[in-house]
Design a protein around this motif. Sequence first.
Motif, short mmCIF file in Angstrom:
data_model
loop_
_atom_site.label_atom_id
_atom_site.label_comp_id
_atom_site.label_asym_id
_atom_site.label_seq_id
_atom_site.Cartn_x
_atom_site.Cartn_y
_atom_site.Cartn_z
N TRP A 189 4.11 -0.86 -11.64
CA TRP A 189 2.87 -0.75 -12.42
C TRP A 189 1.77 -0.13 -11.56
O TRP A 189 1.06 0.77 -12.00
N GLY A 190 1.66 -0.59 -10.33
CA GLY A 190 0.64 -0.06 -9.44
C GLY A 190 0.79 1.43 -9.20
O GLY A 190 -0.20 2.16 -9.11
N LEU A 223 -0.57 1.39 0.88
CA LEU A 223 0.17 1.82 2.07
C LEU A 223 0.89 0.67 2.77
O LEU A 223 1.83 0.89 3.54
N LEU A 224 0.47 -0.54 2.48
CA LEU A 224 1.09 -1.71 3.12
C LEU A 224 2.22 -2.31 2.29
O LEU A 224 2.77 -3.35 2.64
N ARG A 225 2.61 -1.63 1.20
CA ARG A 225 3.60 -2.18 0.27
C ARG A 225 4.96 -1.51 0.40
O ARG A 225 5.71 -1.42 -0.57
N THR A 228 9.76 -2.81 -0.06
CA THR A 228 10.76 -2.71 -1.12
C THR A 228 10.84 -1.28 -1.63
O THR A 228 10.03 -0.44 -1.28
N LYS A 229 11.84 -1.02 -2.50
CA LYS A 229 11.98 0.34 -3.03
C LYS A 229 10.76 0.74 -3.86
O LYS A 229 10.20 1.82 -3.67
N ASP A 230 10.35 -0.13 -4.80
CA ASP A 230 9.17 0.19 -5.60
C ASP A 230 7.93 0.28 -4.72
O ASP A 230 7.06 1.13 -4.93
N GLY A 231 7.86 -0.60 -3.72
CA GLY A 231 6.72 -0.57 -2.81
C GLY A 231 6.69 0.71 -1.98
O GLY A 231 5.62 1.27 -1.73
N ALA A 232 7.86 1.16 -1.56
CA ALA A 232 7.93 2.40 -0.77
C ALA A 232 7.47 3.59 -1.61
O ALA A 232 6.78 4.49 -1.12
N ARG A 233 7.84 3.60 -2.87
CA ARG A 233 7.42 4.69 -3.76
C ARG A 233 5.91 4.65 -3.99
O ARG A 233 5.25 5.69 -4.04
#
Length: 340
Positions: A189-190, A223-225, A228-233
């Motif tokens: 979502w972010g 940038l700190l997320r 995880t895969k979604d966080g990396a994207r």
Amino acid sequence: TSKSIGFAKNVAAVHSQPQDCTMSELGAAAAHPDYPMWSSLLRWSLAQGSDGTSASPQGPMSEEKRKFLEGALKAMGEDGAERQRAIFEAVQKFVDGAGAADACVDALEQLEDDAQDLDAARDLLKVGMLGLVLKAVDADDAAVSAAACGVVAVATANDAEVQNGAGQAAVDALLGAWRRSAAAEDDAWGRRALHALCATTRNAPMEKKYVERDACEVLKHALLRSATKDGARLAAKAAFALQALLADDPGRKTHLGSAINAATRHLEAPPLYANDVAADAARRQLREHCARAVARAGPPKRAEQCAAAAKRFLGDAARAAACEAEGVADSLAVLEGRES
């Protein structure tokens, strides 16, 4: 409709012998935006039956095939205004608290597809539909808000008219969606919210206020997320946005200090190796964009420190796979000025 029937005849002419149609008919049919659809239907029809010059090789059309053909023809003759009305009603009902989220998401996804066309994107603004989409952006339902962000991102991308029409109201709605996604730790979502923020503000009158007031908070968190895969994207999208802002105006570093520090920390952290194509690709983009942001922000000493860290990682045989997956050598080339 009469226009559809006339066009279908031209398509049939294209697929028949050349003497059955004029060159102008051939050109008009082949150039029509609906040509691939009608052409496919004609080929399917001929495959199921015959061209009328001989008996059908497959006998009478089955009821199943007849229903398929009727449905295809009905869809092709569908009134565009009626389709738009149905989309509007699905979104409006959800916004009013009387509709289903799934129906709203489906309608918003159709709008996103439509908004790929510049004229259609501007029509959203002219008929007031974009305002309704912004109400959907405000939704607490993550799927609805994310889908609405997708519409805004596509509609405003590279188009000053829609950007200006969306205005600060759109930026405020998208910032609200971003903060709710961050609180929920919903990185997918972010990412949609961040994409829409970038598209809406880029080179627009609202960009200065966004950069000076909100961009640093948004980009730093994103940038700190990267775990995880979604966080990396999400983090890769943030790093791209950061380096783009600095490329347009290096002086913005005075407003983006914490985000630049986050990019620096990422480059100084050992690379990860997820053995997942999507996650590794996102982290590769993340590291490369962070390197560009650091190189553009300066000072040179910061880039030198990040380059030294990259060399340490490349010299560690145990991290060879991770370095390859994340493109550490590529980021080093950027930091050392060997690649722009």
